[in-house]
Design a protein around this motif. Structure first.
Motif, PDB file in Angstrom:
ATOM      1  N   VAL A   1      57.989  -7.668   1.672  1.00  0.00           N
ATOM      2  CA  VAL A   1      57.149  -6.873   2.570  1.00  0.00           C
ATOM      3  C   VAL A   1      57.871  -5.605   3.009  1.00  0.00           C
ATOM      4  O   VAL A   1      57.306  -4.500   2.977  1.00  0.00           O
ATOM      5  N   THR A   2      59.134  -5.741   3.400  1.00  0.00           N
ATOM      6  CA  THR A   2      59.908  -4.575   3.829  1.00  0.00           C
ATOM      7  C   THR A   2      60.081  -3.601   2.674  1.00  0.00           C
ATOM      8  O   THR A   2      59.988  -2.382   2.852  1.00  0.00           O
ATOM      9  N   LYS A   3      60.313  -4.133   1.486  1.00  0.00           N
ATOM     10  CA  LYS A   3      60.470  -3.273   0.313  1.00  0.00           C
ATOM     11  C   LYS A   3      59.207  -2.460   0.060  1.00  0.00           C
ATOM     12  O   LYS A   3      59.277  -1.257  -0.233  1.00  0.00           O
ATOM     13  N   LYS A   4      58.048  -3.108   0.165  1.00  0.00           N
ATOM     14  CA  LYS A   4      56.777  -2.381  -0.050  1.00  0.00           C
ATOM     15  C   LYS A   4      56.628  -1.270   0.980  1.00  0.00           C
ATOM     16  O   LYS A   4      56.236  -0.133   0.641  1.00  0.00           O
ATOM     17  N   ARG A   5      56.943  -1.550   2.231  1.00  0.00           N
ATOM     18  CA  ARG A   5      56.836  -0.528   3.277  1.00  0.00           C
ATOM     19  C   ARG A   5      57.792   0.632   3.018  1.00  0.00           C
ATOM     20  O   ARG A   5      57.436   1.804   3.184  1.00  0.00           O
ATOM     21  N   LEU A   6      59.002   0.300   2.588  1.00  0.00           N
ATOM     22  CA  LEU A   6      59.999   1.350   2.361  1.00  0.00           C
ATOM     23  C   LEU A   6      59.663   2.185   1.129  1.00  0.00           C
ATOM     24  O   LEU A   6      59.850   3.409   1.132  1.00  0.00           O
ATOM     25  N   THR A   7      59.177   1.554   0.078  1.00  0.00           N
ATOM     26  CA  THR A   7      58.821   2.338  -1.104  1.00  0.00           C
ATOM     27  C   THR A   7      57.620   3.230  -0.824  1.00  0.00           C
ATOM     28  O   THR A   7      57.557   4.370  -1.293  1.00  0.00           O
ATOM     29  N   ASP A   8      56.662   2.736  -0.035  1.00  0.00           N
ATOM     30  CA  ASP A   8      55.536   3.585   0.371  1.00  0.00           C
ATOM     31  C   ASP A   8      56.027   4.769   1.194  1.00  0.00           C
ATOM     32  O   ASP A   8      55.539   5.904   1.035  1.00  0.00           O
ATOM     33  N   LEU A   9      56.984   4.518   2.071  1.00  0.00           N
ATOM     34  CA  LEU A   9      57.555   5.587   2.890  1.00  0.00           C
ATOM     35  C   LEU A   9      58.280   6.592   2.010  1.00  0.00           C
ATOM     36  O   LEU A   9      58.149   7.812   2.200  1.00  0.00           O
ATOM     37  N   PHE A  10      59.026   6.097   1.041  1.00  0.00           N
ATOM     38  CA  PHE A  10      59.726   6.993   0.113  1.00  0.00           C
ATOM     39  C   PHE A  10      58.733   7.914  -0.603  1.00  0.00           C
ATOM     40  O   PHE A  10      58.953   9.126  -0.712  1.00  0.00           O
ATOM     41  N   VAL A  11      57.641   7.342  -1.097  1.00  0.00           N
ATOM     42  CA  VAL A  11      56.627   8.141  -1.796  1.00  0.00           C
ATOM     43  C   VAL A  11      56.052   9.202  -0.855  1.00  0.00           C
ATOM     44  O   VAL A  11      55.846  10.366  -1.247  1.00  0.00           O
ATOM     45  N   LYS A  12      55.805   8.831   0.399  1.00  0.00           N
ATOM     46  CA  LYS A  12      55.276   9.771   1.384  1.00  0.00           C
ATOM     47  C   LYS A  12      56.267  10.921   1.626  1.00  0.00           C
ATOM     48  O   LYS A  12      55.880  12.100   1.612  1.00  0.00           O
TER      49      LYS A  12
END
Length: 226
Positions: A152-163
């Motif tokens: 879950v944390t990984k998904k949030r962080l990768t989404d943040l990276f893309v943003k």
């Protein structure tokens, strides 16, 4: 940015003429098994270790996202970001404002007075991403930055990276053993094997919209690494 780098430790060649042209302003992933030399490659390109050969990143301003956040425990989160920015932003007021903007961008402004020990792992790694993207630089190197995160944390962080990348595109080099992560985030995926680029795959927008193609590329990369 063209590189052609060799690096040995004693008689062991870790990088044996790793030659690649990293597209400026794009995300490139380098995948390899544990011990393949991924971190050594980043450290050489960042001139953090000695090497032989050509390095187009030499002398460039580089931001680095490590496997762990590497925050200074004795100072607050805001002061951590300010400290990282102060080497490139000499105006004190501008440095402070940039640090606050960085924390707002990753949803940590309300936590700016906390110390690293008061942060969760995901919060600390968000701070690490903010530090990298808001520090004036021409390239960002990322060394398996989501390795220690739960799903879950990984998904949030990768989404943040893309943003963050979409708002401020930079030349990004991501090294990882996670093939899905590489195919999701990068436009090109280079396979590091035996100290060289074994193959390079296109993972651009066209490939990302075709799940069958991405699965086929993933299977091919796995076969390459065996």
């Amino acid at each position: 940015m063209k590189v052609n780098i060799s690096k040995s430790y004693g008689e062991k060649a870790v990088l044996d003429g790793f030659a690649f042209d990293f597209p400026e302003g794009e995300i490139t992933a380098v995948v390899g098994v544990s011990g393949a030399g991924k971190t050594t490659l980043l450290n050489a390109m960042a001139s953090l270790t000695t090497y032989e050969g050509e390095n187009g990143f030499k002398g460039k301003d580089i931001s680095y996202v490590f496997q762990t956040p590497r925050l200074i425990p004795a100072i607050t989160l805001e002061k951590n970001i300010e400290f990282a920015l102060s080497g490139k932003i000499k105006d004190v007021h501008l440095c402070k404002q940039t640090a606050q903007n960085a924390l707002m961008a990753v949803g940590l402004f309300a936590d700016r007075a906390k110390y690293p020990g008061q942060l969760s792992g995901g919060m600390a790694q968000r701070a690490s991403l903010a530090r990298a993207f808001f520090c004036p630089c021409s390239a960002i190197f990322m060394d398996e930055p989501f390795k220690e995160c739960d799903a879950v944390t990984k998904k949030r962080l990768t989404d943040l990276f893309v943003k963050l990348y979409s708002e401020s595109p930079k030349t990004v080099v991501l090294v990882t053993h996670d093939i899905e992560e590489a195919l999701t985030l990068a436009g090109k995926v280079a396979v590091l094997k035996d100290g060289k680029v074994f193959k390079c795959y296109d993972a651009g927008p066209a490939a990302k919209t075709d799940a069958v193609t991405l699965m086929a590329v993933k299977e091919q990369i796995i076969a390459d690494l065996i």
